[in-house]
Write a protein that holds these residues in place. Structure first.
Motif, mmCIF file in Angstrom:
data_model
loop_
_atom_site.group_PDB
_atom_site.id
_atom_site.type_symbol
_atom_site.label_atom_id
_atom_site.label_comp_id
_atom_site.label_asym_id
_atom_site.label_seq_id
_atom_site.Cartn_x
_atom_site.Cartn_y
_atom_site.Cartn_z
ATOM 1 N N TRP A 112 0.738 -1.200 -0.146
ATOM 2 C CA TRP A 112 -0.159 -0.032 0.163
ATOM 3 C C TRP A 112 0.701 1.370 -0.034
ATOM 4 C CZ3 TRP A 112 -5.046 0.002 -0.871
ATOM 5 C CH2 TRP A 112 -5.908 -1.149 -0.827
ATOM 6 N N ASP A 113 2.134 1.144 -0.076
ATOM 7 C CA ASP A 113 2.952 2.138 -0.236
ATOM 8 C C ASP A 113 3.119 2.941 -1.594
ATOM 9 O OD1 ASP A 113 4.570 3.852 1.616
ATOM 10 O OD2 ASP A 113 6.159 3.462 0.311
ATOM 11 N N THR A 114 2.811 2.169 -2.417
ATOM 12 C CA THR A 114 2.867 2.751 -3.876
ATOM 13 C C THR A 114 1.273 2.796 -4.130
ATOM 14 O OG1 THR A 114 3.048 0.340 -4.883
ATOM 15 C CG2 THR A 114 5.090 1.915 -4.402
ATOM 16 N N LYS A 115 0.801 3.680 -4.923
ATOM 17 C CA LYS A 115 -0.684 4.111 -5.272
ATOM 18 C C LYS A 115 -1.129 3.310 -6.554
ATOM 19 C CE LYS A 115 -0.271 8.468 -2.939
ATOM 20 N NZ LYS A 115 -0.250 10.011 -3.084
ATOM 21 N N ASP A 116 0.030 2.610 -7.305
ATOM 22 C CA ASP A 116 -0.490 1.795 -8.345
ATOM 23 C C ASP A 116 0.052 0.541 -8.252
ATOM 24 O OD1 ASP A 116 2.184 2.604 -8.670
ATOM 25 O OD2 ASP A 116 1.921 3.403 -10.750
ATOM 26 N N GLY A 117 0.499 0.156 -7.253
ATOM 27 C CA GLY A 117 1.226 -1.087 -7.166
ATOM 28 C C GLY A 117 0.219 -2.320 -6.592
ATOM 29 N N ALA A 118 0.835 -3.598 -6.397
ATOM 30 C CA ALA A 118 -0.228 -4.517 -6.108
ATOM 31 C C ALA A 118 -0.578 -4.398 -4.615
ATOM 32 C CB ALA A 118 0.496 -5.911 -6.086
ATOM 33 N N ILE A 146 -2.595 -1.114 9.444
ATOM 34 C CA ILE A 146 -3.368 -0.399 8.665
ATOM 35 C C ILE A 146 -4.441 -1.318 8.247
ATOM 36 C CG2 ILE A 146 -1.558 0.959 7.345
ATOM 37 C CD1 ILE A 146 -1.441 -1.143 5.296
ATOM 38 N N TRP A 147 -5.802 -0.887 8.076
ATOM 39 C CA TRP A 147 -6.728 -1.320 7.572
ATOM 40 C C TRP A 147 -7.198 -0.862 6.209
ATOM 41 C CZ3 TRP A 147 -6.610 -0.407 12.968
ATOM 42 C CH2 TRP A 147 -6.455 -1.252 13.677
ATOM 43 N N PRO A 148 -6.788 -1.090 5.225
ATOM 44 C CA PRO A 148 -7.079 -0.388 3.912
ATOM 45 C C PRO A 148 -8.380 -0.866 3.203
ATOM 46 C CG PRO A 148 -5.439 -1.818 3.292
ATOM 47 C CD PRO A 148 -5.637 -1.914 5.208
ATOM 48 N N THR A 149 -8.952 -1.984 3.579
ATOM 49 C CA THR A 149 -9.969 -2.695 3.151
ATOM 50 C C THR A 149 -11.091 -3.061 4.234
ATOM 51 O OG1 THR A 149 -8.887 -4.947 2.934
ATOM 52 C CG2 THR A 149 -8.746 -3.460 1.000
ATOM 53 N N TRP A 150 -11.211 -2.534 5.254
ATOM 54 C CA TRP A 150 -11.766 -2.937 6.459
ATOM 55 C C TRP A 150 -13.382 -3.197 6.106
ATOM 56 C CZ3 TRP A 150 -15.791 -0.225 9.009
ATOM 57 C CH2 TRP A 150 -15.748 1.116 8.878
ATOM 58 N N MET A 151 -13.876 -2.181 5.390
ATOM 59 C CA MET A 151 -15.316 -2.246 5.085
ATOM 60 C C MET A 151 -15.625 -3.586 4.186
ATOM 61 S SD MET A 151 -16.713 1.695 4.110
ATOM 62 C CE MET A 151 -17.179 2.955 5.152
ATOM 63 N N TYR A 152 -15.124 -3.739 3.211
ATOM 64 C CA TYR A 152 -15.351 -4.979 2.620
ATOM 65 C C TYR A 152 -14.821 -6.384 3.182
ATOM 66 C CZ TYR A 152 -16.719 -7.419 -1.894
ATOM 67 O OH TYR A 152 -17.382 -8.192 -2.712
ATOM 68 N N ASP A 153 -13.888 -6.322 4.038
ATOM 69 C CA ASP A 153 -13.308 -7.289 4.462
ATOM 70 C C ASP A 153 -14.600 -8.014 5.479
ATOM 71 O OD1 ASP A 153 -10.785 -7.233 3.465
ATOM 72 O OD2 ASP A 153 -9.762 -6.209 5.364
ATOM 73 N N VAL A 204 -5.497 4.581 3.722
ATOM 74 C CA VAL A 204 -4.847 3.281 3.675
ATOM 75 C C VAL A 204 -4.780 2.713 5.228
ATOM 76 C CG1 VAL A 204 -2.781 1.776 3.581
ATOM 77 C CG2 VAL A 204 -3.567 3.448 1.789
ATOM 78 N N HIS A 205 -5.097 3.775 6.282
ATOM 79 C CA HIS A 205 -4.780 3.297 7.657
ATOM 80 C C HIS A 205 -6.367 3.023 7.839
ATOM 81 C CE1 HIS A 205 -1.035 3.849 9.716
ATOM 82 N NE2 HIS A 205 -1.011 4.603 8.943
ATOM 83 N N GLY A 206 -7.481 3.400 7.243
ATOM 84 C CA GLY A 206 -8.729 3.204 7.479
ATOM 85 C C GLY A 206 -9.639 4.380 7.663
ATOM 86 N N LEU A 259 -9.706 4.730 -4.340
ATOM 87 C CA LEU A 259 -10.991 4.043 -4.652
ATOM 88 C C LEU A 259 -10.827 3.126 -6.020
ATOM 89 C CD1 LEU A 259 -13.517 7.127 -4.890
ATOM 90 C CD2 LEU A 259 -13.768 5.019 -3.543
ATOM 91 N N ASP A 260 -9.672 3.328 -6.650
ATOM 92 C CA ASP A 260 -9.278 2.540 -7.937
ATOM 93 C C ASP A 260 -8.920 1.085 -7.483
ATOM 94 O OD1 ASP A 260 -10.274 4.287 -9.738
ATOM 95 O OD2 ASP A 260 -8.300 5.056 -10.323
ATOM 96 N N VAL A 261 -8.191 1.360 -6.346
ATOM 97 C CA VAL A 261 -7.325 -0.068 -5.893
ATOM 98 C C VAL A 261 -8.182 -0.763 -4.727
ATOM 99 C CG1 VAL A 261 -5.059 0.627 -6.478
ATOM 100 C CG2 VAL A 261 -5.859 1.499 -4.416
#
Length: 455
Positions: A112-118, A146-153, A204-206, A259-261
């Protein structure tokens, strides 16, 4: 894939189990700073250890111990790692300790440190851990994460909840930050910066609610660039009151990239005030909205006008694929655009003391139903102190960092124990100084359990 799902389920259940234990430890990041002699640099972003016990009366806290590590102590390759700090003989059931371990601004884990990476879903730990031991046995463990995807998780647990009933962590004056390390000059601008991380890192943190105040500057350096619609995009800035801080284009790019990732996360952008350049200039609102529509077309969730209630559920939002809510603080402009949400009610205490703020929030949160705007199911608790003009002039309060430090750690416990049930959005200064992202996740699971029980 199956392994990832199993780990996620175990993580959720561990979170709930830890919340129900009689002891908890967690780590935060201090908003304070210390000068370095003969240098323009300062020491900031130091790790804090927090603990809370809600145990039987005969429990002896002197038998407890907290160890702090700067790597995962449970990883196989770290078996021999020694703690950076050991806290012993904890005499109080609740407390904190500010360490001299500098967190700084480390790379974000999980890609999550790069905005266009995996980018890997789920929670990820940074290299800062605290373990609570009782009678020599590990009792609770936490990391700075960090909890970058907590809603969908948590979609199976909270997908049926309306957006207006969720507890949503946010930031106040979200765009008022500085890139890179803090300098002595930055630190002495005590009343301008409200966050230590850019918007990408906040998300990214949530963080899922962004409080934005926009200024328009007709003639500034580098302010002549045109966007695709012929608007002067660089003339729009994020302000702290009348002072411009960050180009709006930077904020918009961070939101769009996220939003894209993070394809299951829902973001609320609250364009709450327009302190410079908009008064009596409706065309400037239209220019701004042209930029927003071009940038986020296809992602903007339209409001259900005239329908009272708590808004769409997360499942409804995911089914439609529109995951960005744009609230707009100008009523006349909102009437011209069907994709804008009406002004969002902010519960603002204008308090200068922790006692005054908590007394105000006690009354407002418990009486929240009468405070809602019937046209917008969302409402926000602004959980920060406000300096008076004299405070700023004479530096009576020590600055926003000290004010945030005095309130943030107490907010974690108050929302976890008392305020979670009635809270929708909660926004704070220097958000890493509290644990409200974790509290929001756990609170939403509890809200979902209550809703299902009622059914």
């Amino acid at each position: 894939m199956l392994k990832g799902i199993v780990l996620l389920i175990l993580h959720v259940f561990c979170d709930i189990a830890l919340a129900g234990q009689c002891g908890k430890v967690w780590v935060t990041v201090s908003s304070l700073w210390r000068p370095i002699a003969a240098s323009d640099k300062v020491v900031d972003a130091e790790l804090e250890v927090n603990w809370e016990f809600d145990c039987p009366a005969d429990t002896r806290y002197s038998d407890t111990q907290i160890k702090v590590f700067t790597a995962d102590p449970l990883a196989a390759h770290n078996k021999m790692i020694k703690p950076e700090l050991i806290l012993t003989s904890l005499q109080r059931p609740r407390g904190y300790y500010r360490t001299n371990i500098t967190v700084g601004r480390p790379p974000l884990p999980g890609g999550w440190d790069t905005k266009d990476g995996a980018t890997l879903p789920g929670s990820h730990c940074l290299d800062y851990y605290a373990i609570l031991y009782k009678d020599g046995h590990m009792f609770s463990m936490s990391c700075l994460q960090i909890w970058p995807t907590w809603m969908y998780d948590l979609r199976r647990e909270i997908g049926m909840l309306p957006i207006g009933s969720l507890m949503i962590p946010g930031t106040h004056n979200s765009g008022c930050y500085k890139h890179g390390d803090l300098t002595r000059r930055d630190a002495f601008q005590r009343y301008l910066l409200t966050q230590d991380r850019d918007v990408w890192t906040q998300l990214v943190h949530g963080i899922r609610y962004l409080d934005i105040r926009v200024g328009y500057y007709p003639s500034i350096p580098n302010g002549t660039a045109l966007d695709e619609d012929g608007n002067h995009i660089n003339r729009f800035w994020v302000n702290h009151d009348v002072i411009r801080i960050t180009p709006l284009s930077e904020i918009l790019k961070d939101v769009r990239d996220f939003l894209d990732v993070a394809r299951g996360e829902v973001i609320i952008m609250d364009f709450h005030r327009f302190p410079v350049g908009f008064e009596g200039r409706p065309n400037r609102h239209r220019k701004l909205l042209s930029i927003l529509h071009r940038e986020f077309e296809g992602l903007i969730l339209k409001p259900d006008r005239g329908i009272e209630g708590l808004g769409p559920t997360l499942n409804d939002i995911w089914a439609g694929g529109k995951r960005l809510i744009i609230c707009y603080g100008d009523k006349h402009t909102v009437n011209e655009y069907d994709w804008l949400w009406p002004p969002l009610t902010q519960v603002w205490g204008n308090q200068q003391t922790v006692e005054g703020l908590f007394e105000y929030l006690d009354e407002e949160i418990l009486g929240s139903k009468k405070r809602r705007n019937s046209q917008n199911p969302l409402w926000a608790v602004m959980a920060e102190l406000t300096p008076f003009p004299l405070d700023i002039f004479f530096n009576l309060s020590g600055g926003l960092r000290q004010m945030a430090d005095s309130v943030n750690r107490n907010l974690t416990v108050k929302f976890q124990e008392e305020w979670w049930k009635e809270t929708n959005v909660v926004a704070t200064d220097f958000f890493l100084g509290n644990d409200l992202i974790w509290v929001s996740r756990i609170s939403n699971i509890k809200k979902s359990n209550i809703a299902q029980w009622r059914l």
